[in-house]
Structures are given as structure tokens and as C-alpha cells.
Design a protein around this motif. Structure first.
Motif, PDB file in Angstrom:
ATOM      1  N   TRP A  54      -0.726  -6.765   9.552  1.00 44.74           N
ATOM      2  CA  TRP A  54      -1.761  -5.574  10.500  1.00 44.74           C
ATOM      3  C   TRP A  54      -1.591  -4.349   9.737  1.00 44.74           C
ATOM      4  O   TRP A  54      -2.774  -3.620   9.781  1.00 44.74           O
ATOM      5  N   HIS A  55      -0.849  -3.750   9.251  1.00 43.42           N
ATOM      6  CA  HIS A  55      -0.582  -2.562   8.390  1.00 43.42           C
ATOM      7  C   HIS A  55      -1.666  -2.837   7.136  1.00 43.42           C
ATOM      8  O   HIS A  55      -2.368  -1.906   6.992  1.00 43.42           O
ATOM      9  N   GLU A  56      -1.433  -3.673   6.404  1.00 44.95           N
ATOM     10  CA  GLU A  56      -2.333  -4.153   5.375  1.00 44.95           C
ATOM     11  C   GLU A  56      -3.645  -4.124   5.822  1.00 44.95           C
ATOM     12  O   GLU A  56      -4.768  -3.589   5.252  1.00 44.95           O
ATOM     13  N   ARG A  57      -4.059  -4.943   6.842  1.00 42.27           N
ATOM     14  CA  ARG A  57      -5.659  -4.907   7.368  1.00 42.27           C
ATOM     15  C   ARG A  57      -6.136  -3.597   7.687  1.00 42.27           C
ATOM     16  O   ARG A  57      -7.389  -3.378   7.560  1.00 42.27           O
ATOM     17  N   LEU A  58      -5.372  -2.872   8.493  1.00 41.04           N
ATOM     18  CA  LEU A  58      -5.555  -1.601   8.717  1.00 41.04           C
ATOM     19  C   LEU A  58      -6.084  -0.511   7.620  1.00 41.04           C
ATOM     20  O   LEU A  58      -7.090  -0.001   7.347  1.00 41.04           O
ATOM     21  N   TRP A  59      -4.917  -0.494   6.505  1.00 36.81           N
ATOM     22  CA  TRP A  59      -5.442   0.335   5.300  1.00 36.81           C
ATOM     23  C   TRP A  59      -6.572  -0.502   4.523  1.00 36.81           C
ATOM     24  O   TRP A  59      -7.218   0.416   3.668  1.00 36.81           O
ATOM     25  N   ASN A  60      -6.921  -1.726   4.902  1.00 35.82           N
ATOM     26  CA  ASN A  60      -8.139  -2.183   4.137  1.00 35.82           C
ATOM     27  C   ASN A  60      -9.247  -1.586   4.411  1.00 35.82           C
ATOM     28  O   ASN A  60     -10.345  -1.763   4.030  1.00 35.82           O
ATOM     29  N   VAL A  61      -9.401  -1.311   5.765  1.00 39.73           N
ATOM     30  CA  VAL A  61     -10.378  -0.611   6.572  1.00 39.73           C
ATOM     31  C   VAL A  61     -10.608   0.757   6.265  1.00 39.73           C
ATOM     32  O   VAL A  61     -11.982   1.478   6.042  1.00 39.73           O
ATOM     33  N   ILE A  62      -9.559   1.452   5.958  1.00 46.30           N
ATOM     34  CA  ILE A  62      -9.696   3.022   5.652  1.00 46.30           C
ATOM     35  C   ILE A  62     -10.310   3.127   4.428  1.00 46.30           C
ATOM     36  O   ILE A  62      -9.677   2.760   3.411  1.00 46.30           O
ATOM     37  N   LYS A  63     -11.188   3.846   4.195  1.00 42.46           N
ATOM     38  CA  LYS A  63     -11.771   4.371   2.963  1.00 42.46           C
ATOM     39  C   LYS A  63     -11.425   5.327   2.152  1.00 42.46           C
ATOM     40  O   LYS A  63     -11.542   5.376   0.762  1.00 42.46           O
ATOM     41  N   TYR A  64     -10.182   5.884   2.592  1.00 44.51           N
ATOM     42  CA  TYR A  64      -9.648   7.023   1.838  1.00 44.51           C
ATOM     43  C   TYR A  64      -8.916   6.622   0.910  1.00 44.51           C
ATOM     44  O   TYR A  64      -8.225   5.668   0.778  1.00 44.51           O
ATOM     45  N   GLY A  65      -9.183   6.996  -0.712  1.00 44.59           N
ATOM     46  CA  GLY A  65      -8.692   6.761  -1.677  1.00 44.59           C
ATOM     47  C   GLY A  65      -9.248   5.524  -2.397  1.00 44.59           C
ATOM     48  O   GLY A  65      -8.932   5.231  -3.488  1.00 44.59           O
ATOM     49  N   LYS A  66     -10.268   5.127  -2.002  1.00 41.37           N
ATOM     50  CA  LYS A  66     -11.209   3.951  -2.674  1.00 41.37           C
ATOM     51  C   LYS A  66     -12.138   4.491  -3.367  1.00 41.37           C
ATOM     52  O   LYS A  66     -12.839   5.612  -2.930  1.00 41.37           O
ATOM     53  N   GLU A  67     -12.663   3.731  -4.271  1.00 40.25           N
ATOM     54  CA  GLU A  67     -13.801   4.077  -5.012  1.00 40.25           C
ATOM     55  C   GLU A  67     -14.746   3.140  -4.868  1.00 40.25           C
ATOM     56  O   GLU A  67     -14.361   1.825  -5.193  1.00 40.25           O
ATOM     57  N   LYS A  68     -16.261   3.187  -4.832  1.00 39.62           N
ATOM     58  CA  LYS A  68     -17.044   2.031  -5.058  1.00 39.62           C
ATOM     59  C   LYS A  68     -17.233   1.688  -6.377  1.00 39.62           C
ATOM     60  O   LYS A  68     -17.016   2.442  -7.290  1.00 39.62           O
ATOM     61  N   PRO A  69     -17.349   0.450  -6.644  1.00 42.75           N
ATOM     62  CA  PRO A  69     -17.669   0.048  -7.989  1.00 42.75           C
ATOM     63  C   PRO A  69     -18.807   0.433  -8.477  1.00 42.75           C
ATOM     64  O   PRO A  69     -19.919   0.616  -7.881  1.00 42.75           O
ATOM     65  N   LYS A  70     -18.824   1.044  -9.823  1.00 37.77           N
ATOM     66  CA  LYS A  70     -20.044   1.454 -10.453  1.00 37.77           C
ATOM     67  C   LYS A  70     -20.820   0.156 -10.756  1.00 37.77           C
ATOM     68  O   LYS A  70     -20.148  -0.791 -11.415  1.00 37.77           O
ATOM     69  N   PRO A  71     -22.031   0.354 -10.694  1.00 43.43           N
ATOM     70  CA  PRO A  71     -22.874  -0.977 -11.286  1.00 43.43           C
ATOM     71  C   PRO A  71     -22.868  -0.802 -12.883  1.00 43.43           C
ATOM     72  O   PRO A  71     -22.673   0.310 -13.447  1.00 43.43           O
TER      73      PRO A  71
END
Length: 76
Positions: A54-71
Motif C-alpha cells: 500500500w505504501h508503493e501504491r500510494l507513492w504511485n499516485v503522488i505526482k511529486y518528483g515524476k516527469e512526464k515522458p517527452k514525446p
């Protein structure tokens, strides 16, 4: 990118095997009893798998520190 649930589950199991071996060794070194170390490890394997998943699933939802893949760039 989002992580699939089965990937999180596989990571959970592989990490828990590692963690349980660690807990067993530490418990044995502290208590000196294999049975007690096995009991401690047996209980914590389930509680920590649940918490980690559940800790991993929660962090998967949090957008902080993620980058969108560039086209990809296309050149004509």
C-alpha cells in the motif's frame, strides 16, 4: 509512467523475502533461539508485505518528483 499492480506485487514479495531473512538473522543474533527468530519473522512477513504494497501504491499516485515522458522528436 504508472506502475502496474502486478509489478508492485512482485516488488513487494521480492523485498519481503530480503527483509524477512534480515529480520530472522537479527532476531536469532539477539535471542539466540531459532524458534523465536522464526516466529518473529513469520509474523512480520505478512504485516510488512501489506504495509509495503500500500505504501508503493500510494507513492504511485503522488505526482511529486515524476516527469512526464517527452514525446519523440521527428525530423523531416
Amino acid at each position: 509512467m504508472k506502475e502496474k499492480r502486478y509489478r508492485t506485487l512482485l516488488k513487494t514479495v521480492s523485498w519481503r523475502i530480503t527483509g524477512t531473512i534480515d529480520t530472522f538473522v537479527i532476531s536469532y543474533l539477539i535471542t539466540g533461539h531459532i524458534g523465536l527468530a522464526a516466529s518473529i519473522s513469520g509474523v512480520e512477513v505478512f504485516t510488512k508485505m501489506f504495509l509495503y504494497y500500500w505504501h508503493e501504491r500510494l507513492w504511485n499516485v503522488i505526482k511529486y518528483g515524476k516527469e512526464k515522458p517527452k514525446p519523440p522528436e521527428y525530423y523531416i
